[in-house]
Design an enzyme around this catalytic site. Structure first.
Site, PDB file in Angstrom:
ATOM      1  N   GLY A  13      20.682  18.660  -4.970  1.00 56.49           N
ATOM      2  CA  GLY A  13      20.705  19.955  -5.641  1.00 56.49           C
ATOM      3  C   GLY A  13      21.968  20.729  -5.315  1.00 56.49           C
ATOM      4  O   GLY A  13      22.582  20.519  -4.263  1.00 56.49           O
ATOM      5  N   LYS A  39      19.709  21.957   7.173  1.00 52.79           N
ATOM      6  CA  LYS A  39      21.166  21.928   7.248  1.00 52.79           C
ATOM      7  C   LYS A  39      21.537  22.000   8.729  1.00 52.79           C
ATOM      8  O   LYS A  39      20.987  22.857   9.459  1.00 52.79           O
ATOM      9  CB  LYS A  39      21.746  23.131   6.497  1.00 52.79           C
ATOM     10  CG  LYS A  39      21.549  23.046   4.995  1.00 52.79           C
ATOM     11  CD  LYS A  39      22.329  21.871   4.428  1.00 52.79           C
ATOM     12  CE  LYS A  39      22.451  21.952   2.921  1.00 52.79           C
ATOM     13  NZ  LYS A  39      23.293  20.856   2.388  1.00 52.79           N
ATOM     14  N   SER A  48      15.636  22.286   0.747  1.00 49.91           N
ATOM     15  CA  SER A  48      16.764  22.277   1.672  1.00 49.91           C
ATOM     16  C   SER A  48      16.844  23.652   2.318  1.00 49.91           C
ATOM     17  O   SER A  48      16.965  24.661   1.614  1.00 49.91           O
ATOM     18  CB  SER A  48      18.045  21.967   0.888  1.00 49.91           C
ATOM     19  OG  SER A  48      19.182  22.146   1.697  1.00 49.91           O
ATOM     20  N   LYS A 100      23.803  13.256  -7.304  1.00 50.13           N
ATOM     21  CA  LYS A 100      23.955  14.555  -7.966  1.00 50.13           C
ATOM     22  C   LYS A 100      24.731  14.291  -9.243  1.00 50.13           C
ATOM     23  O   LYS A 100      25.855  13.761  -9.174  1.00 50.13           O
ATOM     24  CB  LYS A 100      24.747  15.530  -7.085  1.00 50.13           C
ATOM     25  CG  LYS A 100      23.986  16.042  -5.861  1.00 50.13           C
ATOM     26  CD  LYS A 100      24.861  16.952  -5.021  1.00 50.13           C
ATOM     27  CE  LYS A 100      24.098  17.472  -3.801  1.00 50.13           C
ATOM     28  NZ  LYS A 100      25.005  18.048  -2.788  1.00 50.13           N
ATOM     29  N   GLU A 150      22.015  12.987   6.383  1.00 46.35           N
ATOM     30  CA  GLU A 150      22.855  13.035   5.185  1.00 46.35           C
ATOM     31  C   GLU A 150      24.281  13.428   5.528  1.00 46.35           C
ATOM     32  O   GLU A 150      24.502  14.429   6.227  1.00 46.35           O
ATOM     33  CB  GLU A 150      22.226  14.039   4.200  1.00 46.35           C
ATOM     34  CG  GLU A 150      22.898  14.122   2.851  1.00 46.35           C
ATOM     35  CD  GLU A 150      22.164  15.090   1.915  1.00 46.35           C
ATOM     36  OE1 GLU A 150      20.973  15.391   2.166  1.00 46.35           O
ATOM     37  OE2 GLU A 150      22.785  15.553   0.948  1.00 46.35           O
ATOM     38  N   ASP A 154      26.153  11.654   0.418  1.00 53.71           N
ATOM     39  CA  ASP A 154      26.191  12.652  -0.654  1.00 53.71           C
ATOM     40  C   ASP A 154      27.656  12.762  -1.103  1.00 53.71           C
ATOM     41  O   ASP A 154      28.092  12.036  -2.014  1.00 53.71           O
ATOM     42  CB  ASP A 154      25.621  13.984  -0.118  1.00 53.71           C
ATOM     43  CG  ASP A 154      25.744  15.167  -1.068  1.00 53.71           C
ATOM     44  OD1 ASP A 154      26.321  15.019  -2.153  1.00 53.71           O
ATOM     45  OD2 ASP A 154      25.260  16.279  -0.724  1.00 53.71           O
ATOM     46  N   LYS A 182      14.405  19.479   4.433  1.00 48.49           N
ATOM     47  CA  LYS A 182      15.749  19.082   4.866  1.00 48.49           C
ATOM     48  C   LYS A 182      16.381  20.260   5.578  1.00 48.49           C
ATOM     49  O   LYS A 182      16.417  21.369   5.043  1.00 48.49           O
ATOM     50  CB  LYS A 182      16.572  18.669   3.640  1.00 48.49           C
ATOM     51  CG  LYS A 182      18.051  18.487   3.869  1.00 48.49           C
ATOM     52  CD  LYS A 182      18.701  17.844   2.657  1.00 48.49           C
ATOM     53  CE  LYS A 182      19.815  18.695   2.096  1.00 48.49           C
ATOM     54  NZ  LYS A 182      20.473  18.072   0.926  1.00 48.49           N
ATOM     55  N   ASP A 186      20.994  17.416   6.966  1.00 43.53           N
ATOM     56  CA  ASP A 186      22.213  17.283   6.160  1.00 43.53           C
ATOM     57  C   ASP A 186      23.342  18.010   6.891  1.00 43.53           C
ATOM     58  O   ASP A 186      23.291  19.229   7.070  1.00 43.53           O
ATOM     59  CB  ASP A 186      21.988  17.890   4.773  1.00 43.53           C
ATOM     60  CG  ASP A 186      23.179  17.691   3.839  1.00 43.53           C
ATOM     61  OD1 ASP A 186      24.213  17.148   4.278  1.00 43.53           O
ATOM     62  OD2 ASP A 186      23.064  18.094   2.658  1.00 43.53           O
TER      63      ASP A 186
HETATM   64  C1  NPQ Z   1      23.947  19.438  -0.362  1.00 42.01           C
HETATM   65  N1  NPQ Z   1      22.871  21.349  -1.540  1.00 42.01           N
HETATM   66  O1  NPQ Z   1      23.020  18.672  -0.518  1.00 42.01           O
HETATM   67  C2  NPQ Z   1      24.088  20.728  -1.158  1.00 42.01           C
HETATM   68  C3  NPQ Z   1      25.123  21.548  -0.590  1.00 42.01           C
HETATM   69  C4  NPQ Z   1      25.460  22.829  -1.237  1.00 42.01           C
HETATM   70  C5  NPQ Z   1      20.631  22.212  -1.753  1.00 42.01           C
HETATM   71  O2  NPQ Z   1      21.539  21.481   0.245  1.00 42.01           O
HETATM   72  C6  NPQ Z   1      27.158  26.681  -3.938  1.00 42.01           C
HETATM   73  C7  NPQ Z   1      27.368  25.556  -4.686  1.00 42.01           C
HETATM   74  C8  NPQ Z   1      26.572  26.574  -2.727  1.00 42.01           C
HETATM   75  C9  NPQ Z   1      27.015  24.331  -4.195  1.00 42.01           C
HETATM   76  C10 NPQ Z   1      25.572  25.207  -0.996  1.00 42.01           C
HETATM   77  C11 NPQ Z   1      21.723  21.647  -0.907  1.00 42.01           C
HETATM   78  C12 NPQ Z   1      26.176  25.331  -2.225  1.00 42.01           C
HETATM   79  C13 NPQ Z   1      26.418  24.195  -2.969  1.00 42.01           C
HETATM   80  C14 NPQ Z   1      25.227  23.957  -0.523  1.00 42.01           C
HETATM   81  C15 NPQ Z   1      26.047  22.953  -2.471  1.00 42.01           C
HETATM   82  O3  NPQ Z   1      24.834  19.109   0.406  1.00 42.01           O
HETATM   83 MG    MG Z   2      24.193  17.130   0.935  1.00 44.39          MG
END
Ligand code: NPQ
Ligand code: MG
Length: 388
Positions: free
Chosen positions: A308, A181, A153, A280, A231, A256, A179, A206
């Protein structure tokens, strides 16, 4: 085939069929990130990790609470989770020996919400259980895969050039899916450039809730880029608007934030809110819910993948075990430890091989050694909880 959720009712192979928890330790550990991570909801430079260790039967199990410091991804925070675990959840587990995962989940169920806090305890309990039974966590939950496909990501970057550089770097390392953002102003143009350079790349985006239904025409501009999925484009607790958007898009929507339980997963599929689910363990409240969502989607042919939360190696190892289940057919956000941290809390650290997979360990429990010295060195607070 045995349903994965049947492990909910497998009894513990210890005295009296029940396991007395002797101590729960809750600690916070700060890990600096190798580089800042930016999403549509904010940017962080380090991760304050909440670790839980649960002792019983002569062994220790480890879990991680994935909540962030601020209530942005979800309402839970390091603070709320610590409070709820200390004052409500841990006492419910310490009061009486635990029969199995279903029993544990039932003790926590009266307390509304706080899924990440609950999940941290389920994780630690399941690691403990696996260690006591001398089997791997993945075996305990009925998983069979010995390697899992992974993607990465990529956060919002200061410049497009920096993003393109990172795409190249992670493709070079073997990652099977990228992926991106996205948010308004960092979406169509960025995706166009990445797709232009990598015509056959498995690519998804995402939005972390950055759009509304009024953005339908704008989101449709993403359709030409053959995305694996979009996403969570809309609100964090929405299913209805996502169903409407999905009915008007060819590209598959993956939920998500909106899927917080097996009940919500059923509703999402019934309404047609998505065609893929990101599971998750933390967001859904632990293995008890994650396994049920996996089984539901597997039976309906809905692809799932493991999301994640910038976990330390402890949460990461749990993600690897979960992603070893047969329904996890899409690459997960399970990166190498080194993608986020200079040094991880487990030994060996998680590595991604050049074919874009991570090994699912065979050793007992998490299958990694917990690096107590490094954990101790980075610990900010410790709370010890015992039966009274
Ligand atoms: C998601 N994760 O899928 C999350 C969002 C995310 C790897 O994209 C601190 C704690 C910072 C949780 C940043 C990825 C974060 C977090 C992003 C979760 O939406
Ligand atoms: Mg997400």
């Amino acid at each position: 085939m045995q349903k994965q959720s049947e492990v909910l009712n497998q009894t513990v192979g210890v005295v009296d069929d029940r396991l007395a928890i002797e101590r729960i330790e809750l600690r916070t550990v700060r890990l600096p990130l190798n580089e800042p991570f930016e999403t549509s909801f904010g940017r962080i430079d380090s991760r304050l990790i909440v670790l839980l260790s649960v002792q019983g039967g002569g062994e220790t199990g480890w879990g991680e609470v994935v909540a962030a410091e601020e209530p942005l991804y979800s309402y839970e925070t390091v603070g709320t989770a610590s409070h709820v675990i200390r004052d409500y959840l841990a006492p419910a587990l310490l009061s009486e020996p635990i029969r199995d995962l279903a029993d544990l989940a039932q003790r926590l169920a009266p307390f509304r919400g706080h899924n990440m806090a609950k999940a941290g305890l389920e994780l630690a309990y399941m690691d403990l259980l696996a260690r006591l039974q001398r089997q791997s966590l993945s075996q305990l939950i009925g998983a069979t895969r010995d390697r899992v496909p992974v993607g990465v990501s990529l956060g919002i970057q200061p410049t497009l050039d920096q993003l393109l550089q990172r795409v190249d770097r992670y493709l070079g390392l073997g990652y099977q899916r990228i992926k991106l953002k996205i948010k308004p102003g960092w979406d169509v143009g960025v995706v166009r450039e990445v797709r232009r350079r990598h015509p056959s790349l498995l690519l998804s985006v995402d939005a972390n809730c950055a759009y509304t239904l009024a953005d339908e025409d704008h989101l449709k501009k993403l359709e030409e880029f053959d995305l694996l999925m979009i996403e969570q484009p809309l609100e964090h607790d929405d299913l209805i608007d996502h169903a409407q958007l999905q009915s008007r898009l060819q590209t598959r929507i993956c939920l998500d934030e909106s899927v917080t339980s097996i009940g919500r997963a059923k509703q999402a599929l019934q309404l047609g809110s998505c065609r893929i689910i990101n599971i998750k363990i933390g967001r859904v409240g632990g293995y008890s819910q994650a396994l049920q969502i996996h089984d539901l989607c597997y039976s309906k042919g809905i692809p799932v993948w493991c999301g994640g939360m910038l976990e330390s190696g402890i949460g990461r190892a749990h993600n690897i075990a979960l992603a070893s289940l047969p329904g996890f057919t899409l690459p997960g956000d399970i990166s190498a430890s080194s993608r986020y941290f200079a040094r991880d809390l487990i030994v060996p650290e998680v590595t991604v091989s050049s074919d874009g997979t991570v090994a699912s360990p065979r050793g007992p429990g998490l299958g990694f050694d917990v690096d107590l010295d490094y954990i101790t060195a980075r610990t900010e607070t410790v709370t010890r909880l015992e039966p009274h």
